[in-house]
Design an enzyme around this catalytic site. Sequence first.
Site, PDB file in Angstrom:
ATOM      1  N   TYR A 150       0.851  -1.193   0.000  1.00 34.51           N
ATOM      2  CA  TYR A 150       0.000   0.000   0.000  1.00 34.51           C
ATOM      3  C   TYR A 150       0.892   1.250   0.000  1.00 34.51           C
ATOM      4  O   TYR A 150       1.763   1.402   0.853  1.00 34.51           O
ATOM      5  CB  TYR A 150      -0.878  -0.019   1.254  1.00 34.51           C
ATOM      6  CG  TYR A 150      -2.061   0.941   1.253  1.00 34.51           C
ATOM      7  CD1 TYR A 150      -2.200   1.951   0.313  1.00 34.51           C
ATOM      8  CD2 TYR A 150      -3.057   0.833   2.221  1.00 34.51           C
ATOM      9  CE1 TYR A 150      -3.286   2.808   0.330  1.00 34.51           C
ATOM     10  CE2 TYR A 150      -4.144   1.687   2.250  1.00 34.51           C
ATOM     11  CZ  TYR A 150      -4.255   2.678   1.300  1.00 34.51           C
ATOM     12  OH  TYR A 150      -5.327   3.535   1.326  1.00 34.51           O
ATOM     13  N   CYS A 151       0.671   2.133  -0.970  1.00 37.18           N
ATOM     14  CA  CYS A 151       1.370   3.416  -1.054  1.00 37.18           C
ATOM     15  C   CYS A 151       2.885   3.180  -1.061  1.00 37.18           C
ATOM     16  O   CYS A 151       3.393   2.389  -1.843  1.00 37.18           O
ATOM     17  CB  CYS A 151       0.919   4.320   0.086  1.00 37.18           C
ATOM     18  SG  CYS A 151       1.591   6.005   0.016  1.00 37.18           S
TER      19      CYS A 151
END
Length: 620
Positions: A345-346
Amino acid sequence: MSKRPDSDKAEDDRASTVEQYLVKDPERFALNMARMIEQAGKAASAWAEPREKGEVRDHVAEPVVDMVKTFSKLSEYWLSDPQRALEAQTRLFSGYMTVWANAIQRIGAGGDDAVKPEGGDKRFQDPEWGRNAFFDFLKQAYLVTSRWAAELVEHADGLDEHTRHKASFYVKQMSNAISPSNFILTNPELFRETIASNGENLVRGMKMLAEDIVAGKGDLKLRQADYSPFEIGKNLATTPGKVVGRSDVAEILQYEPSTETVLKRPLLICPPWINKFYILDLNPQKSFIRWAVEQGHTVFVISWINPDERHGTKGWEAYIREGLQYGLDTIEKATGERQVNAIGYCVGGTLLAAALALMAQEGDHRVKSATFFTTQVDFTHAGDLKVFVDDEQVAAVEKSMTEKGYLDGTKMATAFNMLRSGDLIWPYVVNNYMRGKDPLPFDLLYWNADSTRMAAANHSFYLRNCYLENRLSKGMMELAGRMVSLADVTIPVYNLASKEDHIAPALSVFLGSKYFGGEVEYVMAGSGHIAGVVNPPAAQKYHYWTGDKPAGDFDRWVANATTHPVSWLARMAAAQPFLSTAQLYLENRLSKGMMELAGRMVFAADVISRISPRVAWQRK
């Protein structure tokens, strides 16, 4: 009975309007002004004390200097040619004259504004912004000025692209800051509330300001929500689990299965270290982790340490070895399984992508599929965060981090808030410190305020290799003495972007897809960086878009994409049960030898990417 003349009625309306802005109890008002000054003094003391003790050092000058340099370049372009400068001044003067003429006309005959706010602008919704000539004039003059300033940047052909980007960003920040809606005497709603309460709103506001400076240990920690109703483990991060491993940079969490049988291949989630891991387990309704457990996945999550001076030298190699690969080792000890599906994530996804490229060179093939949530691997179009990244600014950040060994979490939080200052800064400044009202409870903003520090070596590596030099997509990032290339990542990749993402723009995620060496499925969800990912299926909010392979022109891909009027996870949830049932049957009913044969012949694609929505959707 005779009817009153319209002129008399209009006069009464004007008198009634003026009455709203007159102090009714001067003595009480004066007393509250004195109390406000007292609270303001406490706020000033909370700000000054840690600086006098040497606990806080201001680095405000560095971004201000960069802004001044940027505006100097912009001014140089317009002032270097007298004709160009005259034309710019004429446009601004013409705009003011249009507003003035319109104001005179409206006094006599009414009519619409000469300049109107953009659709969705919530600052000027109070009726007095249009009904009261003074506030209406302020509003229109502000809109003319802010749009003129934005056009100066847009039409400054002599600026290089990075300077133009910075100038546009800084102009937006200045425009948001000087909006008449941010000040008591120029905001009719604030003015009325101050008069009606005899200034008690300002007393409450200054008290809150002092509290927030104390909470920030000398810096303002802007209160964006009422945090009191929330408690981790009670109504946040409630999916049952336990710590099964701990390294110098991370803990590995394993979540209890909620199904009688589970899928053979475990799932490892690598969240960003910029905030806490529980964004994917926010509450029972908004928990990707809970959803995955309910689908039969054995879920492990990396919980990154909140670093201090001891972790200053920990870079990306350490985060890969002691975080991701340590997580894989822990999974094998806990389950006996070597093959794993992974989610990043990210920035956690950026680390995962780099790690997969390194592991491919080293012959570590334990990760069999990768899903990326709003992850950038190419930073050419990385959005407004690039404003903060050039040689001078990165050097200044590195110098600041050297003092402690880390970057304080409030610095990153401020930078992220500035990306949408019109939504994430000024409305709260007005609500909290001028209206004196507590913000509403909001779990997402509680998580956002629960910020973490960044280890100096880790953050420096990220800024230089990704934002400044874009080395990962170029195949020039060096890890463990090797130049890693995303072309070596040949496992199936599912790449989820979000349409309104200001941190990892959908265009940037799209363009990054081409650098992987295997098949990539690109999907664009609605909303932004967080809500677009964690929005639960049951909410039936937002949309998602699917289309051809992520290649060619992004706008053309969007134009030809198929719109699905549900959450991206809702479609995945609808398709998942059949896939899980088939896998569970194979894993629990067939002998080991037969299962391997069936897996190769029948369910190869499913086994390779068990968590990929792409496979699930094809099996509808």
